[in-house]
Design a protein around this motif. Structure first.
Motif, PDB file in Angstrom:
ATOM      1  N   ALA A   1     -10.592   2.278  -4.320  1.00  0.00           N
ATOM      2  CA  ALA A   1     -10.510   2.348  -2.948  1.00  0.00           C
ATOM      3  C   ALA A   1      -9.511   3.079  -2.437  1.00  0.00           C
ATOM      4  CB  ALA A   1     -10.340   0.610  -2.516  1.00  0.00           C
ATOM      5  N   ILE A   2      -8.190   3.026  -3.063  1.00  0.00           N
ATOM      6  CA  ILE A   2      -6.813   3.712  -2.302  1.00  0.00           C
ATOM      7  C   ILE A   2      -7.016   5.198  -2.709  1.00  0.00           C
ATOM      8  CG2 ILE A   2      -4.411   3.645  -2.800  1.00  0.00           C
ATOM      9  CD1 ILE A   2      -4.903   0.636  -3.540  1.00  0.00           C
ATOM     10  N   PHE A   3      -7.480   5.400  -4.160  1.00  0.00           N
ATOM     11  CA  PHE A   3      -7.002   6.860  -4.398  1.00  0.00           C
ATOM     12  C   PHE A   3      -8.395   7.621  -4.685  1.00  0.00           C
ATOM     13  CE2 PHE A   3      -3.501   4.427  -6.289  1.00  0.00           C
ATOM     14  CZ  PHE A   3      -2.276   5.183  -5.741  1.00  0.00           C
ATOM     15  N   GLY A   4      -9.492   6.898  -4.485  1.00  0.00           N
ATOM     16  CA  GLY A   4     -10.800   7.653  -4.760  1.00  0.00           C
ATOM     17  C   GLY A   4     -10.994   7.725  -6.308  1.00  0.00           C
ATOM     18  N   SER A   5     -10.296   7.243  -7.174  1.00  0.00           N
ATOM     19  CA  SER A   5     -10.283   7.392  -8.600  1.00  0.00           C
ATOM     20  C   SER A   5      -9.934   6.068  -9.113  1.00  0.00           C
ATOM     21  CB  SER A   5      -9.323   8.635  -9.103  1.00  0.00           C
ATOM     22  OG  SER A   5      -9.350   8.677 -10.462  1.00  0.00           O
ATOM     23  N   LYS A   6     -10.789   5.421 -10.271  1.00  0.00           N
ATOM     24  CA  LYS A   6     -10.402   4.530 -11.059  1.00  0.00           C
ATOM     25  C   LYS A   6      -9.039   4.622 -11.949  1.00  0.00           C
ATOM     26  CE  LYS A   6     -14.100   4.901 -14.546  1.00  0.00           C
ATOM     27  NZ  LYS A   6     -15.239   4.133 -15.048  1.00  0.00           N
ATOM     28  N   LYS A   7      -8.975   6.015 -12.229  1.00  0.00           N
ATOM     29  CA  LYS A   7      -8.038   6.280 -13.362  1.00  0.00           C
ATOM     30  C   LYS A   7      -6.701   6.309 -12.929  1.00  0.00           C
ATOM     31  CE  LYS A   7     -11.098   8.871 -15.916  1.00  0.00           C
ATOM     32  NZ  LYS A   7     -11.605  10.148 -16.569  1.00  0.00           N
TER      33      LYS A   7
ATOM     34  N   LEU B   1       0.804  -1.211  -0.069  1.00  0.00           N
ATOM     35  CA  LEU B   1       0.080  -0.092   0.004  1.00  0.00           C
ATOM     36  C   LEU B   1       0.969   1.159  -0.001  1.00  0.00           C
ATOM     37  CD1 LEU B   1      -2.865   1.390   0.042  1.00  0.00           C
ATOM     38  CD2 LEU B   1      -2.795   1.092   2.647  1.00  0.00           C
ATOM     39  N   GLU B   2       1.896   1.366   0.764  1.00  0.00           N
ATOM     40  CA  GLU B   2       2.865   2.499   0.986  1.00  0.00           C
ATOM     41  C   GLU B   2       3.693   2.501  -0.449  1.00  0.00           C
ATOM     42  OE1 GLU B   2       4.021   2.325   5.613  1.00  0.00           O
ATOM     43  OE2 GLU B   2       5.072   1.117   4.123  1.00  0.00           O
ATOM     44  N   ILE B   3       3.797   1.480  -1.044  1.00  0.00           N
ATOM     45  CA  ILE B   3       4.736   1.588  -2.353  1.00  0.00           C
ATOM     46  C   ILE B   3       3.588   2.274  -3.446  1.00  0.00           C
ATOM     47  CG2 ILE B   3       5.744   0.276  -4.215  1.00  0.00           C
ATOM     48  CD1 ILE B   3       6.703  -1.619  -2.230  1.00  0.00           C
ATOM     49  N   VAL B   4       2.372   1.695  -3.449  1.00  0.00           N
ATOM     50  CA  VAL B   4       1.277   1.957  -4.516  1.00  0.00           C
ATOM     51  C   VAL B   4       1.028   3.494  -4.257  1.00  0.00           C
ATOM     52  CG1 VAL B   4      -0.852   1.680  -5.285  1.00  0.00           C
ATOM     53  CG2 VAL B   4       0.564  -0.015  -4.618  1.00  0.00           C
ATOM     54  N   LYS B   5       0.881   4.178  -3.120  1.00  0.00           N
ATOM     55  CA  LYS B   5       0.807   5.372  -2.778  1.00  0.00           C
ATOM     56  C   LYS B   5       1.841   6.292  -3.173  1.00  0.00           C
ATOM     57  CE  LYS B   5      -2.653   5.287   1.087  1.00  0.00           C
ATOM     58  NZ  LYS B   5      -3.055   5.549   2.434  1.00  0.00           N
ATOM     59  N   GLU B   6       3.002   5.808  -2.901  1.00  0.00           N
ATOM     60  CA  GLU B   6       3.871   6.724  -3.292  1.00  0.00           C
ATOM     61  C   GLU B   6       4.284   6.931  -4.760  1.00  0.00           C
ATOM     62  OE1 GLU B   6       7.634   5.427  -1.498  1.00  0.00           O
ATOM     63  OE2 GLU B   6       6.788   5.700   0.708  1.00  0.00           O
ATOM     64  N   ARG B   7       3.926   5.740  -5.349  1.00  0.00           N
ATOM     65  CA  ARG B   7       4.148   5.914  -6.923  1.00  0.00           C
ATOM     66  C   ARG B   7       2.899   6.391  -7.519  1.00  0.00           C
ATOM     67  NH1 ARG B   7       2.322   0.692  -8.456  1.00  0.00           N
ATOM     68  NH2 ARG B   7       4.430  -0.174  -7.605  1.00  0.00           N
ATOM     69  N   GLY B   8       1.626   6.655  -6.807  1.00  0.00           N
ATOM     70  CA  GLY B   8       0.537   7.589  -7.531  1.00  0.00           C
ATOM     71  C   GLY B   8      -0.361   6.724  -8.008  1.00  0.00           C
ATOM     72  N   HIS B   9      -0.007   5.458  -8.414  1.00  0.00           N
ATOM     73  CA  HIS B   9      -1.054   4.593  -9.315  1.00  0.00           C
ATOM     74  C   HIS B   9      -0.781   3.055  -8.903  1.00  0.00           C
ATOM     75  CE1 HIS B   9       2.459   4.797 -11.971  1.00  0.00           C
ATOM     76  NE2 HIS B   9       2.098   3.604 -12.239  1.00  0.00           N
ATOM     77  N   LEU B  10      -1.719   2.229  -9.217  1.00  0.00           N
ATOM     78  CA  LEU B  10      -1.727   1.054  -9.156  1.00  0.00           C
ATOM     79  C   LEU B  10      -1.335   0.149 -10.225  1.00  0.00           C
ATOM     80  CD1 LEU B  10      -2.746  -1.712  -7.625  1.00  0.00           C
ATOM     81  CD2 LEU B  10      -4.915  -1.463  -8.759  1.00  0.00           C
ATOM     82  N   ARG B  11      -0.600  -0.930 -10.243  1.00  0.00           N
ATOM     83  CA  ARG B  11      -0.164  -1.689 -11.380  1.00  0.00           C
ATOM     84  C   ARG B  11      -0.956  -2.979 -11.292  1.00  0.00           C
ATOM     85  NH1 ARG B  11       6.484  -0.585 -11.006  1.00  0.00           N
ATOM     86  NH2 ARG B  11       6.348   1.434 -12.000  1.00  0.00           N
ATOM     87  N   CYS B  12      -1.734  -3.377 -12.246  1.00  0.00           N
ATOM     88  CA  CYS B  12      -2.710  -4.272 -12.285  1.00  0.00           C
ATOM     89  C   CYS B  12      -2.416  -5.038 -13.387  1.00  0.00           C
ATOM     90  CB  CYS B  12      -4.075  -3.893 -11.984  1.00  0.00           C
ATOM     91  SG  CYS B  12      -5.162  -5.045 -11.731  1.00  0.00           S
ATOM     92  N   GLN B  13      -2.231  -6.363 -13.271  1.00  0.00           N
ATOM     93  CA  GLN B  13      -1.922  -7.302 -14.280  1.00  0.00           C
ATOM     94  C   GLN B  13      -3.226  -7.931 -14.994  1.00  0.00           C
ATOM     95  OE1 GLN B  13       0.076 -11.635 -14.995  1.00  0.00           O
ATOM     96  NE2 GLN B  13       0.868 -10.378 -13.450  1.00  0.00           N
ATOM     97  N   VAL B  14      -3.286  -8.090 -16.283  1.00  0.00           N
ATOM     98  CA  VAL B  14      -4.210  -8.704 -16.997  1.00  0.00           C
ATOM     99  C   VAL B  14      -3.602  -9.467 -18.084  1.00  0.00           C
ATOM    100  CG1 VAL B  14      -6.297  -7.072 -16.469  1.00  0.00           C
ATOM    101  CG2 VAL B  14      -4.836  -6.882 -18.694  1.00  0.00           C
ATOM    102  N   GLY B  15      -4.418 -10.111 -18.911  1.00  0.00           N
ATOM    103  CA  GLY B  15      -3.858 -11.015 -20.108  1.00  0.00           C
ATOM    104  C   GLY B  15      -3.861 -10.370 -21.138  1.00  0.00           C
ATOM    105  N   PRO B  16      -3.422 -11.030 -22.268  1.00  0.00           N
ATOM    106  CA  PRO B  16      -3.864 -10.282 -23.899  1.00  0.00           C
ATOM    107  C   PRO B  16      -5.185 -10.079 -23.993  1.00  0.00           C
ATOM    108  CG  PRO B  16      -2.110 -12.120 -23.721  1.00  0.00           C
ATOM    109  CD  PRO B  16      -2.730 -12.184 -22.271  1.00  0.00           C
ATOM    110  N   ALA B  17      -5.694  -9.035 -24.767  1.00  0.00           N
ATOM    111  CA  ALA B  17      -6.890  -8.797 -24.891  1.00  0.00           C
ATOM    112  C   ALA B  17      -7.720  -9.991 -25.073  1.00  0.00           C
ATOM    113  CB  ALA B  17      -6.762  -7.827 -26.263  1.00  0.00           C
ATOM    114  N   SER B  18      -9.069 -10.172 -24.324  1.00  0.00           N
ATOM    115  CA  SER B  18     -10.093 -11.046 -24.628  1.00  0.00           C
ATOM    116  C   SER B  18     -11.224 -10.387 -24.118  1.00  0.00           C
ATOM    117  CB  SER B  18      -9.535 -12.099 -23.496  1.00  0.00           C
ATOM    118  OG  SER B  18     -10.451 -13.070 -23.503  1.00  0.00           O
ATOM    119  N   PRO B  19     -12.243 -10.418 -25.126  1.00  0.00           N
ATOM    120  CA  PRO B  19     -13.402  -9.882 -24.552  1.00  0.00           C
ATOM    121  C   PRO B  19     -14.241 -10.581 -23.426  1.00  0.00           C
ATOM    122  CG  PRO B  19     -13.352 -10.432 -27.062  1.00  0.00           C
ATOM    123  CD  PRO B  19     -12.164 -11.099 -26.344  1.00  0.00           C
TER     124      PRO B  19
END
Length: 345
Positions: A72-78, A29-47
Motif C-alpha cells: 500500500a505504501i511502496f507498491g511492493s510487498k518486498k 508514514l513519514e518515518i516508514v517512507k524515509e526509512r524505505g521499508h516497513l518494520r512489521c512484527q510477528v512471533g516465533p515461527a508458527s505454521p
C-alpha cells in the motif's frame, strides 16, 4: 514605560526562540517512507500465521498483512523487514517504536486496547482457545482435565483464560508456563504436561509441525473468544487508518471477486462503482490516507485477497494447516461468516 518595553521585547524573543526550536513530530508514514521499508512484527515461527521457508523467507497469513501494508505504501510487498519477537515483549516493542505495526495472532482485548498505548485495527482472524491432548490419553473433553497439568505460554490471554476456566469449573488445573513456544511444545511432546492449550488455530499450527500429527487430538470445547487483529501505536490516526483499511481491502476484494490474477482486468473493465473507487479509477479515497491512488490495487496485485491468503496458509493450500473456512466466523458475511468491510466510498 521602559520596563514594559523590555518585558515586551523579552516575550517576543522567547516566543521566537520557542518557535524556532519546536518541530512537529514525524508521522509513522513519514518515518516508514524515509526509512524505505516497513518494520512489521510477528512471533516465533508458527505454521499458518508466520513461518520460514528453506531460504529463510517469511510467509503466512499474518506475514501477508505485513506485505499488504508495505505494498500500500511502496507498491511492493518486498519493502519489508519482518521482526520475530517473543510474546513477553511484543507490545513493548511496538509501543516504544521498534516496530511500526504488529501482525501476530494478538487477541484484541479492552485492557490491551486502552492501557498499553496501542490501538487494534481490524480483525483478520476469529479464533477461540482450546486444548490438545495425546490421542491415546483417553481424554475426550476439557471437563476431563481435572487436576491435569497443562502447558501454556506465560504473559498471554491464553494463560488468563486457562485460570478462569479451571476456577469456573472447579478443575484445579495446574498450569506449566513457558516463555518460548518451542520449549512448551517440546515439553508437551515429551510428556511433561497432560495437555497443551492455545488458540485453536494455534493448536492446528502446532499439530501440523509435530513429528506425528495424527497422535494428537484437539478437544471439542472452545473456552474463549479470541479476535486476532493487527495493532499500531496510539496517537497516529492516519497510520491506524492505513493498517485498518489495508485489512478491509483484502476482505472487500474477495467480496467483489477481485484476485491477484484478475485485478488488472477488473481495474480496466469493471463498471462497479465500489470497485472503481477502491482501485483508484475514480474518486479520491486515497487522499486521507496519504497514499497513491493505486494503493489498494497494489495490495491485491502483490498479495491477493483475503480468501486467497486464507486458502494458501490457513486452509487446504500446499502450505496450509487445514482449518476449514466454509460457514465459519472467518468466512465472508455473505456466506454466514463475520468477515465484513465497511463501504469504499
Amino acid at each position: 514605560m521602559k520596563l514594559n518595553f523590555i518585558l515586551t521585547v523579552a516575550a517576543i524573543v522567547a516566543i521566537s526562540f520557542a518557535g524556532a526550536t519546536t518541530t512537529k513530530a514525524k508521522t509513522t508514514l513519514e518515518i516508514v517512507k524515509e526509512r524505505g521499508h516497513l518494520r512489521c512484527q510477528v512471533g516465533p515461527a508458527s505454521p499458518g500465521f508466520y513461518n520460514l521457508d528453506a531460504k529463510g523467507e517469511w510467509y503466512g497469513s499474518d506475514v501477508s498483512v505485513c506485505q499488504a501494508v508495505a505494498a500500500a505504501i511502496f507498491g511492493s510487498k518486498k519493502k519489508l523487514e519482518i521482526q520475530s519477537v517473543s510474546s513477553q515483549v511484543r507490545f513493548t516493542a511496538l509501543a516504544n517504536g521498534e516496530s511500526d505495526m504488529l501482525s501476530r495472532t494478538a487477541t484484541w482485548t479492552l485492557l490491551r486496547d486502552t492501557q498499553l498505548g496501542l490501538d487494534f485495527t481490524a480483525v483478520n482472524f476469529y479464533d477461540g482457545q482450546g486444548f490438545m491432548v495425546p490421542k491415546d490419553s483417553g481424554i475426550t473433553s476439557a471437563m476431563d482435565l481435572k487436576g491435569a497439568t497443562v502447558c501454556v505460554l506465560t504473559g498471554t490471554t491464553t494463560e488468563l483464560n486457562l485460570a478462569d476456566f479451571s476456577r469456573a469449573n472447579n478443575l484445579n488445573i495446574k498450569p506449566v508456563t513457558f516463555e518460548d513456544s518451542n520449549v512448551r511444545n517440546d515439553t508437551y511432546l515429551q510428556g511433561g504436561c497432560d495437555a497443551l492449550t492455545n488458540d485453536k488455530s494455534g493448536l492446528a499450527s502446532n499439530k501440523a509441525a509435530f513429528p506425528n500429527p495424527g497422535d494428537h487430538t484437539v478437544l471439542p470445547e472452545t473456552i474463549s473468544k479470541e479476535p486476532l487483529a493487527p495493532a499500531v501505536r496510539q496517537g497516529d490516526a492516519q497510520w491506524f487508518d492505513i493498517v485498518k483499511w489495508t485489512v478491509y481491502t483484502l476482505i472487500n476484494a474477495e467480496e467483489h471477486g477481485i484476485t491477484k490474477a484478475n485485478v488488472d482486468k477488473m481495474r480496466s473493465t469493471s463498471t462497479n462503482a465500489s470497485v472503481r473507487r477502491m482501485l483508484g479509477v475514480e474518486g479520491n479515497l486515497n487522499e486521507g490516507l496519504g497514499l497513491s491512488k493505486d494503493w489498494a490495487y497494489n495490495i491485491i496485485k502483490e498479495v491477493g485477497n483475503y480468501g486467497e491468503i486464507y486458502e494458501a496458509y490457513m486452509g487446504g493450500g500446499k502450505l496450509g494447516i487445514g482449518i476449514g473456512r466454509s460457514g465459519s466466523a472467518n468466512d465472508l458475511w455473505t456466506r454466514g461468516g463475520l468477515m465484513y468491510s465497511p463501504p469504499f466510498r
